[in-house]
Design an enzyme around this catalytic site. Sequence first.
Site, PDB file in Angstrom:
ATOM      1  N   ASP A 171     -12.088  -1.146   7.562  1.00 25.80           N
ATOM      2  CA  ASP A 171     -10.819  -1.181   6.799  1.00 25.80           C
ATOM      3  C   ASP A 171     -10.520   0.099   6.172  1.00 25.80           C
ATOM      4  O   ASP A 171     -10.556   0.351   5.050  1.00 25.80           O
ATOM      5  CB  ASP A 171     -10.488  -2.245   5.839  1.00 25.80           C
ATOM      6  CG  ASP A 171      -9.187  -2.383   5.608  1.00 25.80           C
ATOM      7  OD1 ASP A 171      -8.356  -1.820   6.245  1.00 25.80           O
ATOM      8  OD2 ASP A 171      -8.878  -3.173   4.818  1.00 25.80           O
ATOM      9  N   ARG A 185     -18.493  -8.466   8.871  1.00 20.66           N
ATOM     10  CA  ARG A 185     -17.257  -8.215   9.368  1.00 20.66           C
ATOM     11  C   ARG A 185     -17.017  -6.948  10.171  1.00 20.66           C
ATOM     12  O   ARG A 185     -16.098  -7.024  11.114  1.00 20.66           O
ATOM     13  CB  ARG A 185     -16.503  -7.969   7.931  1.00 20.66           C
ATOM     14  CG  ARG A 185     -14.966  -7.463   8.240  1.00 20.66           C
ATOM     15  CD  ARG A 185     -14.206  -7.490   6.719  1.00 20.66           C
ATOM     16  NE  ARG A 185     -13.117  -6.521   6.973  1.00 20.66           N
ATOM     17  CZ  ARG A 185     -12.290  -5.989   6.043  1.00 20.66           C
ATOM     18  NH1 ARG A 185     -12.681  -6.470   4.735  1.00 20.66           N
ATOM     19  NH2 ARG A 185     -11.118  -5.503   6.022  1.00 20.66           N
ATOM     20  N   ARG A 218       0.953  -1.159   0.091  1.00 23.01           N
ATOM     21  CA  ARG A 218       0.084   0.136  -0.005  1.00 23.01           C
ATOM     22  C   ARG A 218       0.627   1.258  -0.083  1.00 23.01           C
ATOM     23  O   ARG A 218       0.485   2.305   0.503  1.00 23.01           O
ATOM     24  CB  ARG A 218      -0.852  -0.037   1.232  1.00 23.01           C
ATOM     25  CG  ARG A 218      -1.791  -1.139   1.552  1.00 23.01           C
ATOM     26  CD  ARG A 218      -2.362  -1.766   0.234  1.00 23.01           C
ATOM     27  NE  ARG A 218      -3.169  -2.959   0.267  1.00 23.01           N
ATOM     28  CZ  ARG A 218      -3.721  -3.568  -0.883  1.00 23.01           C
ATOM     29  NH1 ARG A 218      -3.417  -3.256  -1.867  1.00 23.01           N
ATOM     30  NH2 ARG A 218      -4.230  -4.971  -0.689  1.00 23.01           N
ATOM     31  N   GLU A 262      -4.578   4.095   0.604  1.00 25.62           N
ATOM     32  CA  GLU A 262      -5.007   2.981  -0.111  1.00 25.62           C
ATOM     33  C   GLU A 262      -6.301   3.271  -0.557  1.00 25.62           C
ATOM     34  O   GLU A 262      -6.652   2.662  -1.717  1.00 25.62           O
ATOM     35  CB  GLU A 262      -4.896   2.002   0.879  1.00 25.62           C
ATOM     36  CG  GLU A 262      -5.467   0.750   0.461  1.00 25.62           C
ATOM     37  CD  GLU A 262      -5.233  -0.544   1.430  1.00 25.62           C
ATOM     38  OE1 GLU A 262      -4.837  -0.247   2.607  1.00 25.62           O
ATOM     39  OE2 GLU A 262      -5.896  -1.783   0.868  1.00 25.62           O
ATOM     40  N   GLU A 297      -6.322 -12.122   7.912  1.00 23.67           N
ATOM     41  CA  GLU A 297      -5.731 -12.110   6.300  1.00 23.67           C
ATOM     42  C   GLU A 297      -4.710 -13.295   6.245  1.00 23.67           C
ATOM     43  O   GLU A 297      -3.712 -13.140   5.541  1.00 23.67           O
ATOM     44  CB  GLU A 297      -5.256 -10.945   5.796  1.00 23.67           C
ATOM     45  CG  GLU A 297      -6.571  -9.755   6.199  1.00 23.67           C
ATOM     46  CD  GLU A 297      -6.160  -8.392   5.519  1.00 23.67           C
ATOM     47  OE1 GLU A 297      -4.929  -7.974   5.605  1.00 23.67           O
ATOM     48  OE2 GLU A 297      -6.892  -7.940   4.794  1.00 23.67           O
TER      49      GLU A 297
HETATM   50  C1  BDP Z   1      -5.827  -3.695   4.407  1.00 23.35           C
HETATM   51  C2  BDP Z   1      -4.495  -3.677   3.490  1.00 23.35           C
HETATM   52  C3  BDP Z   1      -3.982  -4.933   3.566  1.00 23.35           C
HETATM   53  C4  BDP Z   1      -3.144  -4.950   5.121  1.00 23.35           C
HETATM   54  C5  BDP Z   1      -4.319  -4.731   6.173  1.00 23.35           C
HETATM   55  C6  BDP Z   1      -3.813  -4.744   7.522  1.00 23.35           C
HETATM   56  O1  BDP Z   1      -5.337  -3.765   2.329  1.00 23.35           O
HETATM   57  O2  BDP Z   1      -2.852  -4.598   2.728  1.00 23.35           O
HETATM   58  O3  BDP Z   1      -2.380  -5.718   5.056  1.00 23.35           O
HETATM   59  O4  BDP Z   1      -4.958  -3.799   5.797  1.00 23.35           O
HETATM   60  O5  BDP Z   1      -3.897  -3.474   7.980  1.00 23.35           O
HETATM   61  O6  BDP Z   1      -6.349  -2.307   4.416  1.00 23.35           O
HETATM   62  O7  BDP Z   1      -3.265  -5.685   8.154  1.00 23.35           O
END
Ligand code: BDP
Length: 725
Positions: free
Chosen positions: A392, A363, A196, A420, A319
Amino acid sequence: MQMASEATIKFMYIKKISVLLFFIAISLSTSANNGYDLWLKYEKFKDIKLISAYQSKLKSVSISGNSATIQKAKEELAFAIKGLLGSNIKWKNEGIENNSLLIGTPSSNKIIAGLDIKELAQINTDGFIISSQNIKGANCTIITANTDLGILYGVFNFIRLLQTAQNIASLNIVSSPKIKFRMLNHWDNLNRTVERGYAGFSIWDWHKLPDYIDKRYVDYARANASIGINGTLVNNVNGNATILTKQFLEKVAALANVFRPYGIKVYLSARFSAPMEIGGLKTADPLDSNVRAWWKQKTKEIYSLIPDFGGFVIKANSEGQPGPQDYQRTHADGANMFSEAIAPYHGLIIWRAFVYSQQSKDRFKQAYEEFIPLDGKFNSNVIVQVKNGPIDFQPREPFSPLFGAMKKTAVGMEFQITQEYLGQGTHLVYEAPMFKEVLDADTYQNGKGSTVAKIVEGNQFSISLMAGVSNIGNDINWTSHPFAQANWYAFGRLAWDYSLSIETIAKEWIEQTFSNDKEFVRTTQNIMLQSHETLVNYMTPLGLAHMMYNGHHYGPMPWGNTLGRPDWNPIYYHKADTNGIGFDRTINGTNALAQYNDAVSKMWLDSNTCDEKYLLWFHHVSWQHKMKSGNTLWEELCYKYNIGVDSIKKYEQQWALQEKNVNPEQFNQVKQFLHIQVKDAEWWRDACLLYFQTFSKLSIPAKYPQPTKTLEYYKSLRFPFAPGN
Ligand code: BDP
């Protein structure tokens, strides 16, 4: 071959030299204007009266103490005065002189000790005081603090007063940071790509470290210290265990050595499975004694190389990252394992609350559901780092319900400075209004007035944290868009003092970065102040969220429905159908609203009274839903998208008139970026309205421009090498 005559040779030689001189002149004249110097530009004032006024108040300067930090304060002041006033400082070792500047702590400076300044008891270890004093008949300015780092912060603040042309004749500034840990989080990978990141590659040149120290590291530290940032997480939260090997720790130690005099501590992202990946263990179970011993040993090794190491940041079970849940343990079990390892060295464990899995129906609710049951189970050197909103880093999110709901656990703030979801490297968006909206939001958790900011300040805990995901890369101007520097700046200023106004921060940044010209400052400040709302209007108005392209997140993709997990797809977030649009989070839907204090949920519960900024965050409403303006929801959507585009067009015109006030290089850069932003805003508007129209079956009111391309065209767009992915 004919021999060239002596005259011809001489002519060619002169021509060569003049071409060379021309290029040297160009590079000298532009190097100061490429944005590298950030807000520490120190360009000589054009106003001769101002210069002499300052010079008359700065007849001499004395600074006491001999730490590396004091040395940096001294260097910075000399550099700034030389630049701004064009003169060298007359340093004085002892005694008092009329119109002098006296700098030191009571323990390093007897005269200052003799003043017995009461306010020193009111400020903390990082705070400072700048005040005009009459000492034995001599009018002086003093900068004092309880520590040398406080002195450095005071000196940077004094320089800011000069840069912004303040009157320094009668000062009484008492300043102390409200938040203890003010950190940047770099999502930088060891191969120098930046997750990002939109401003080039990572500024950490791992391959050349520890032997080669890029001047950038020093300038990075100066810039951060100037706004009070005191911590940096140098590697991506999607961690790579290699950073924890001796080879890399030595590189990290070299960075820490550069940052130390500037009061900046280094933090590392610890990959939960590191004991297996680099330690040869069969498990990373946090309750396994070998795993615990491994982390203890690793932590000891780190502190032997970096005695003031700040601590670990951990992204676990999020993730796809490994974590304690892989072993049926809790986040608290995981965090406390690290906490025990670091406790002897008084380091900090920062455990991220950004967790979500496809099992969850909404979520929005998951972080709360996972962390609230663990409240009180984390050791006291653990702080849970929560993103500002529940999803997010969307252009606008309501505050995360975790703020204030965790009563027995310290909770820190995570903002995203890198854009981002905010137009990435090319959109002009001043983020301070977005940060401030969340900080000022009232959680009501400890009665009225329990704002998010106060919760984060967290007086009952000894630790408080505000982290910002960095927007810095190795682009010459650090941040790609010249105005993105303002977001780094504003983050630091708000982490120091969240009560500062967004207007003040914008104004001081413009004056330090570009110019003090009143008209220019006014116009630019206006653009900045409106820019966030403008972006929300042309991207995600009325509480829409997460409609960006898959993967790289650049541009609109409201139709996105192809990714394996429902909560990765835009259609999951807007839920548009023939009945209407929006995510029902009331009791009829997922009831996420129940995670807020009653006083908050009451404000958002009814779709007729809910703040329209958040309407579609909480309600699925019909296309005909009556808005406060009298418009139907569909008409209001059309209006918002169009006003967003119109606003950007207006900024483009206003900027075009500023040529005389900005250096050509940055003027043109902003001009071109604004043009991209206009095109992107139109793209967002047309792609989103065309797509939503397939459900609403309503036409775009004739007073607005009609899309010139088809939905199929927008759906066919691809950006295979978009950065930051
Ligand atoms: C999201 C991003 C990702 C990050 C994640 C995070 O797309 O790349 O790894 O957050 O905060 O917004 O861990």
